[in-house]
Design an enzyme around this catalytic site. Structure first.
Site, mmCIF file in Angstrom:
data_model
loop_
_atom_site.group_PDB
_atom_site.id
_atom_site.type_symbol
_atom_site.label_atom_id
_atom_site.label_comp_id
_atom_site.label_asym_id
_atom_site.label_seq_id
_atom_site.Cartn_x
_atom_site.Cartn_y
_atom_site.Cartn_z
ATOM 1 N N ASP A 67 0.813 -1.213 0.000
ATOM 2 C CA ASP A 67 0.000 0.000 0.000
ATOM 3 C C ASP A 67 0.848 1.267 0.000
ATOM 4 O O ASP A 67 2.069 1.221 0.203
ATOM 5 C CB ASP A 67 -0.958 0.004 1.202
ATOM 6 N N ASP A 136 -7.302 -3.134 14.430
ATOM 7 C CA ASP A 136 -8.682 -3.413 14.012
ATOM 8 C C ASP A 136 -8.767 -4.620 13.079
ATOM 9 O O ASP A 136 -9.800 -4.887 12.491
ATOM 10 C CB ASP A 136 -9.274 -2.169 13.319
ATOM 11 N N HIS A 138 -6.974 -5.101 10.285
ATOM 12 C CA HIS A 138 -6.715 -4.881 8.858
ATOM 13 C C HIS A 138 -5.443 -5.574 8.396
ATOM 14 O O HIS A 138 -4.518 -5.786 9.174
ATOM 15 C CB HIS A 138 -6.727 -3.387 8.496
ATOM 16 N N GLU A 143 -9.432 -2.024 5.659
ATOM 17 C CA GLU A 143 -10.053 -1.775 6.951
ATOM 18 C C GLU A 143 -11.301 -2.659 7.113
ATOM 19 O O GLU A 143 -11.800 -3.214 6.125
ATOM 20 C CB GLU A 143 -10.461 -0.295 7.038
HETATM 21 P P1 PGA Z 1 2.361 -1.892 12.828
HETATM 22 O O1 PGA Z 1 1.128 -1.820 11.798
HETATM 23 O O2 PGA Z 1 3.317 -2.884 12.247
HETATM 24 O O3 PGA Z 1 2.941 -0.492 12.825
HETATM 25 O O4 PGA Z 1 1.801 -2.308 14.131
HETATM 26 C C1 PGA Z 1 0.611 -3.008 11.281
HETATM 27 C C2 PGA Z 1 -0.475 -2.692 10.287
HETATM 28 O O5 PGA Z 1 -1.136 -1.652 10.417
HETATM 29 O O6 PGA Z 1 -0.681 -3.494 9.366
#
Ligand code: PGA
Length: 260
Positions: A67, A136, A138, A143
């Site tokens: 992304d 959450d 994702h 999301e």
């Molecule tokens: P993080 O984010 O590795 O900074 O915890 C993970 C994500 O949002 O996929």
């Protein structure tokens, strides 16, 4: 999915790096799916070490990132291209032409996203995709409520994700609300996925993703449909898993030929 329980993030990164090394050695022209965020940083550090000290060669490798933020320039310190350069690309022998992220400044979102999908296909598809998981649930920036069949497209971030990612932006600077992200369907097309999660804050998302119902409320639960996903999880992130003892037993009794 296969669950590997590790002591901490450091051991998790070493374990994940072994999967990458074995993939690249098996197929020097591998197509790798890469992720950003704090979770994969120690994995990239280990891959850089392997490149320097163990001759792990990236010259034939192609990469696709999950992304990118929409509306910021590639040289913006908050952009994922900047992140990847800083944490991996500038330190290994990847050919710049083999490196792909969605273009956050595209003038035509729809056709750019379709082209990104086409490029992945043209490259032969992703051999190994690394994934973090959001609080959450994702994966990528899919999301909750994302279609489980989605392809690369523009998405709006939840406030939870915006807050979690504020750390990568300067104080007072706004985290973009929109992103271009591979879809869940795109991720499920990868031949193998590695889901990494470390720390207590990921425990409930991991419990839902690994053992919960298949639901758009937890996009990572779609990985239950993937034939070859390994979740590498530390004790804290695994603390809400009901079958922890079983996963341990499976690991202990894993046949030698299946070990990476
Ligand atoms: P993080 O984010 O590795 O900074 O915890 C993970 C994500 O949002 O996929």
């Amino acid at each position: 999915m296969e669950v590997i329980l590790v002591r901490d993030a450091a051991e998790g990164a070493l374990t994940a790096a072994r999967y990458f090394k074995s993939q690249i050695q098996k197929k020097p022209t591998s197509v790798l799916g890469l992720a950003t965020g704090s979770t994969p940083i120690p994995l990239y550090r280990e891959l850089i070490r392997m490149h320097r000290e163990e001759n792990l060669c990236f010259s034939g490798v192609t990469t696709f990132n999950l992304d990118e933020y929409f509306g910021i320039a590639p040289d913006h310190p908050g952009s994922y291209r900047f992140f990847m350069k800083q944490h991996l690309f500038d330190h290994v022998n990847l050919h710049p032409k083999h490196v792909h992220l969605p273009d956050g400044q595209t003038q035509n979102v729809e056709s750019h996203c379709a082209e990104y999908e086409a490029l992945i296909k043209k490259g032969g598809g992703i051999d190994l995709q690394v994934l973090g998981i959001g609080h959450d649930g994702h994966i990528g920036f899919n999301e909750p409520s994302s279609s489980l069949a989605s392809r690369t497209r523009i998405k709006t971030l939840t406030q939870t994700t915006v807050n979690a990612n504020q750390q990568f932006f300067r104080p007072g600077e706004q985290v973009p609300r929109h992103v271009l992200t591979m879809g869940i369907g795109t991720i499920l097309d990868s031949r193998q996925c590695l889901l990494l999660a470390f720390g207590k804050a990921k425990a409930s998302a991991i419990a839902l993703a690994v053992e919960g119902p298949l639901t758009a409320k937890c996009p990572a639960s779609a990985l239950q449909l993937h034939p070859k996903t390994t979740a590498i999880i530390d004790h804290d992130a695994a603390s809400l898993l009901a079958l922890r003892e079983y996963y341990r037993e499976v690991q202990t009794n894993k046949p030698e030929w299946q070990r990476v």
